[in-house]
Design a protein around this motif. Structure first.
Motif, PDB file in Angstrom:
ATOM      1  N   HIS A  79     -38.693  31.702 165.452  1.00 44.77           N
ATOM      2  CA  HIS A  79     -39.031  32.045 164.054  1.00 44.77           C
ATOM      3  C   HIS A  79     -38.222  31.240 163.035  1.00 44.77           C
ATOM      4  N   ASN A  80     -37.551  30.200 163.493  1.00 42.13           N
ATOM      5  CA  ASN A  80     -36.731  29.358 162.585  1.00 42.13           C
ATOM      6  C   ASN A  80     -35.797  30.178 161.708  1.00 42.13           C
ATOM      7  N   ILE A  81     -35.110  31.128 162.327  1.00 40.19           N
ATOM      8  CA  ILE A  81     -34.217  32.014 161.575  1.00 40.19           C
ATOM      9  C   ILE A  81     -32.984  31.241 161.096  1.00 40.19           C
ATOM     10  N   GLU A  82     -32.662  31.425 159.797  1.00 42.01           N
ATOM     11  CA  GLU A  82     -31.466  30.762 159.244  1.00 42.01           C
ATOM     12  C   GLU A  82     -30.300  31.740 159.102  1.00 42.01           C
ATOM     13  N   TRP A  83     -30.603  32.984 158.770  1.00 41.50           N
ATOM     14  CA  TRP A  83     -29.554  33.989 158.609  1.00 41.50           C
ATOM     15  C   TRP A  83     -29.878  35.225 159.433  1.00 41.50           C
ATOM     16  N   ILE A  84     -28.853  35.800 160.058  1.00 39.99           N
ATOM     17  CA  ILE A  84     -29.004  37.079 160.748  1.00 39.99           C
ATOM     18  C   ILE A  84     -28.276  38.135 159.918  1.00 39.99           C
ATOM     19  N   VAL A  85     -29.011  39.187 159.571  1.00 38.68           N
ATOM     20  CA  VAL A  85     -28.485  40.232 158.691  1.00 38.68           C
ATOM     21  C   VAL A  85     -28.384  41.525 159.503  1.00 38.68           C
ATOM     22  N   LEU A  86     -27.155  41.943 159.807  1.00 36.17           N
ATOM     23  CA  LEU A  86     -26.977  43.188 160.562  1.00 36.17           C
ATOM     24  C   LEU A  86     -27.009  44.363 159.590  1.00 36.17           C
ATOM     25  N   ALA A  87     -27.843  45.350 159.897  1.00 36.84           N
ATOM     26  CA  ALA A  87     -27.976  46.511 159.008  1.00 36.84           C
ATOM     27  C   ALA A  87     -28.033  47.761 159.877  1.00 36.84           C
ATOM     28  N   THR A  99     -22.175  31.440 168.555  1.00 34.40           N
ATOM     29  CA  THR A  99     -21.975  29.982 168.562  1.00 34.40           C
ATOM     30  C   THR A  99     -23.100  29.259 167.809  1.00 34.40           C
ATOM     31  N   PRO A 100     -24.372  29.498 168.177  1.00 33.62           N
ATOM     32  CA  PRO A 100     -25.416  28.778 167.426  1.00 33.62           C
ATOM     33  C   PRO A 100     -25.565  29.252 165.976  1.00 33.62           C
ATOM     34  N   PHE A 101     -25.142  30.482 165.671  1.00 33.37           N
ATOM     35  CA  PHE A 101     -25.286  31.010 164.308  1.00 33.37           C
ATOM     36  C   PHE A 101     -23.927  31.165 163.613  1.00 33.37           C
ATOM     37  N   GLU A 102     -23.003  30.291 163.943  1.00 31.94           N
ATOM     38  CA  GLU A 102     -21.660  30.412 163.362  1.00 31.94           C
ATOM     39  C   GLU A 102     -21.718  30.390 161.829  1.00 31.94           C
ATOM     40  N   GLY A 103     -21.115  31.411 161.201  1.00 39.43           N
ATOM     41  CA  GLY A 103     -21.108  31.476 159.736  1.00 39.43           C
ATOM     42  C   GLY A 103     -22.452  31.852 159.145  1.00 39.43           C
ATOM     43  N   ARG A 104     -23.372  32.308 159.977  1.00 37.59           N
ATOM     44  CA  ARG A 104     -24.731  32.623 159.513  1.00 37.59           C
ATOM     45  C   ARG A 104     -25.145  34.038 159.915  1.00 37.59           C
ATOM     46  N   ILE A 105     -24.158  34.875 160.258  1.00 39.49           N
ATOM     47  CA  ILE A 105     -24.446  36.273 160.596  1.00 39.49           C
ATOM     48  C   ILE A 105     -23.606  37.141 159.667  1.00 39.49           C
ATOM     49  N   ILE A 106     -24.256  38.080 158.973  1.00 35.06           N
ATOM     50  CA  ILE A 106     -23.504  38.974 158.083  1.00 35.06           C
ATOM     51  C   ILE A 106     -23.732  40.426 158.496  1.00 35.06           C
ATOM     52  N   ASN A 107     -22.798  41.252 158.063  1.00 37.10           N
ATOM     53  CA  ASN A 107     -22.859  42.679 158.399  1.00 37.10           C
ATOM     54  C   ASN A 107     -22.500  43.493 157.165  1.00 37.10           C
ATOM     55  N   ILE A 108     -23.042  44.700 157.093  1.00 34.14           N
ATOM     56  CA  ILE A 108     -22.614  45.638 156.046  1.00 34.14           C
ATOM     57  C   ILE A 108     -21.920  46.802 156.736  1.00 34.14           C
ATOM     58  N   HIS A 138     -19.576  41.339 155.103  1.00 34.34           N
ATOM     59  CA  HIS A 138     -18.693  40.305 155.650  1.00 34.34           C
ATOM     60  C   HIS A 138     -19.425  39.432 156.668  1.00 34.34           C
ATOM     61  N   LEU A 139     -18.850  38.264 156.905  1.00 32.26           N
ATOM     62  CA  LEU A 139     -19.369  37.400 157.962  1.00 32.26           C
ATOM     63  C   LEU A 139     -18.946  37.982 159.297  1.00 32.26           C
ATOM     64  N   VAL A 140     -19.781  37.829 160.288  1.00 35.59           N
ATOM     65  CA  VAL A 140     -19.494  38.398 161.605  1.00 35.59           C
ATOM     66  C   VAL A 140     -18.771  37.369 162.466  1.00 35.59           C
ATOM     67  N   ASP A 141     -17.662  37.816 163.076  1.00 41.80           N
ATOM     68  CA  ASP A 141     -17.005  37.001 164.099  1.00 41.80           C
ATOM     69  C   ASP A 141     -16.952  37.826 165.385  1.00 41.80           C
ATOM     70  N   GLU A 142     -16.118  37.416 166.327  1.00 45.85           N
ATOM     71  CA  GLU A 142     -16.136  38.102 167.631  1.00 45.85           C
ATOM     72  C   GLU A 142     -15.477  39.484 167.595  1.00 45.85           C
ATOM     73  N   GLY A 143     -14.764  39.807 166.510  1.00 51.22           N
ATOM     74  CA  GLY A 143     -14.059  41.084 166.431  1.00 51.22           C
ATOM     75  C   GLY A 143     -14.940  42.212 165.912  1.00 51.22           C
ATOM     76  N   MET A 144     -14.339  43.411 165.875  1.00 51.44           N
ATOM     77  CA  MET A 144     -15.054  44.586 165.362  1.00 51.44           C
ATOM     78  C   MET A 144     -14.818  44.685 163.850  1.00 51.44           C
ATOM     79  N   ASP A 145     -15.813  44.268 163.056  1.00 50.75           N
ATOM     80  CA  ASP A 145     -15.738  44.341 161.588  1.00 50.75           C
ATOM     81  C   ASP A 145     -14.550  43.549 161.026  1.00 50.75           C
ATOM     82  N   THR A 146     -14.319  42.367 161.594  1.00 47.40           N
ATOM     83  CA  THR A 146     -13.115  41.601 161.223  1.00 47.40           C
ATOM     84  C   THR A 146     -13.392  40.289 160.474  1.00 47.40           C
ATOM     85  N   GLY A 147     -14.627  39.888 160.332  1.00 49.45           N
ATOM     86  CA  GLY A 147     -14.906  38.565 159.766  1.00 49.45           C
ATOM     87  C   GLY A 147     -14.586  38.446 158.285  1.00 49.45           C
ATOM     88  N   PRO A 148     -14.588  37.206 157.748  1.00 47.27           N
ATOM     89  CA  PRO A 148     -14.268  36.976 156.337  1.00 47.27           C
ATOM     90  C   PRO A 148     -15.145  37.810 155.396  1.00 47.27           C
TER      91      PRO A 148
END
Ligand code: GAR
Length: 202
Positions: A79-87, A99-108, A138-148
């Motif tokens: 689907h040519n996804i550019e951003w992943i939005v966790l809700a 890895t493929p979506f580095e800096g392109r996954i966000i969470n609320i 925030h941006l998602v990293d490998e931690g639990m709710d820890t990204g920038p």
């Protein structure tokens, strides 16, 4: 038009808020995919009603996180996804997607991170007796709710508030803040703060 994927497993009120903001042309994006690890969740029905492609699965049917994330990755690429939005997707995201979506996954998250990460953030805040809590995107990293952190908004906790009262006010804030942030992201106008306190546009 930016293709986004929403990952959700709950009632989908944030999904609704985002979809409605897109309908009002406030966010220049399309929700092209809904991913859910709970096939019976309300958000799955909501996405289907809107004619959005749904990928739902039971994690237990796969051989670990990498197994189901590989399937998600395939759907996102299709689907040519550019951003992943966790809700309300209550799972840690693994390296197969990070890895493929580095800096392109966000969470609320329903607290002012780094306070009260993980599950039941509102209950944790009440238990701790704080007078102010809020919402973090925030941006998602490998931690639990820890990204920038990209954005935050505070709400007061009043003496007489029940958990439900606080939850309701938190969600009111989320439904405005999340679409706003996604709108900025797809325009390339969002900023993030790293742990050294450096603010950077991305
Ligand atoms: C939201 O309040 C979101 O902040 C929370 O799940 C809820 C989903 O509600 N997420 C987390 O706690 C992530 N750690 P919704 O299904 O009505 O959008």
């Amino acid at each position: 038009m930016t293709n986004i994927a929403v990952f959700a497993s709950g009632t989908g009120s944030n999904f609704d808020a985002l979809a409605e903001a897109i309908d009002r042309n406030e966010v220049d994006a399309e929700i092209s995919l809904l991913v859910s690890d709970k096939p019976s969740s309300k958000v799955v029905d909501k996405a289907k009603e809107r004619g959005i492609e749904v990928l739902s699965f039971h994690p237990g049917d796969f051989n670990g996180k990498a197994g189901y994330e590989q399937v998600i990755l395939g759907a996102c690429q299709e689907h040519n996804i550019e951003w992943i939005v966790l809700a309300g997707y209550m799972r840690l995201v693994g390296t197969t997607l990070l890895t493929p979506f580095e800096g392109r996954i966000i969470n609320i998250h329903p607290s002012l991170l780094p306070a009260f990460p993980g599950k039941n953030a509102v209950g944790q805040a009440l238990e701790a007796g704080v007078k102010v809590t809020g919402v973090t995107v925030h941006l998602v990293d490998e931690g639990m709710d820890t990204g920038p952190i990209i954005d935050q908004q505070a709400i007061r906790i009043e003496e007489e508030d029940t958990e439900e009262d606080v939850q309701q006010r938190i969600q009111q804030v989320e439904h405005v803040l999340y679409p706003e942030v996604v709108g900025r992201l797809v325009k390339g106008e969002a900023t993030k703060h790293d742990k050294a306190g450096i603010t950077e546009r991305f």
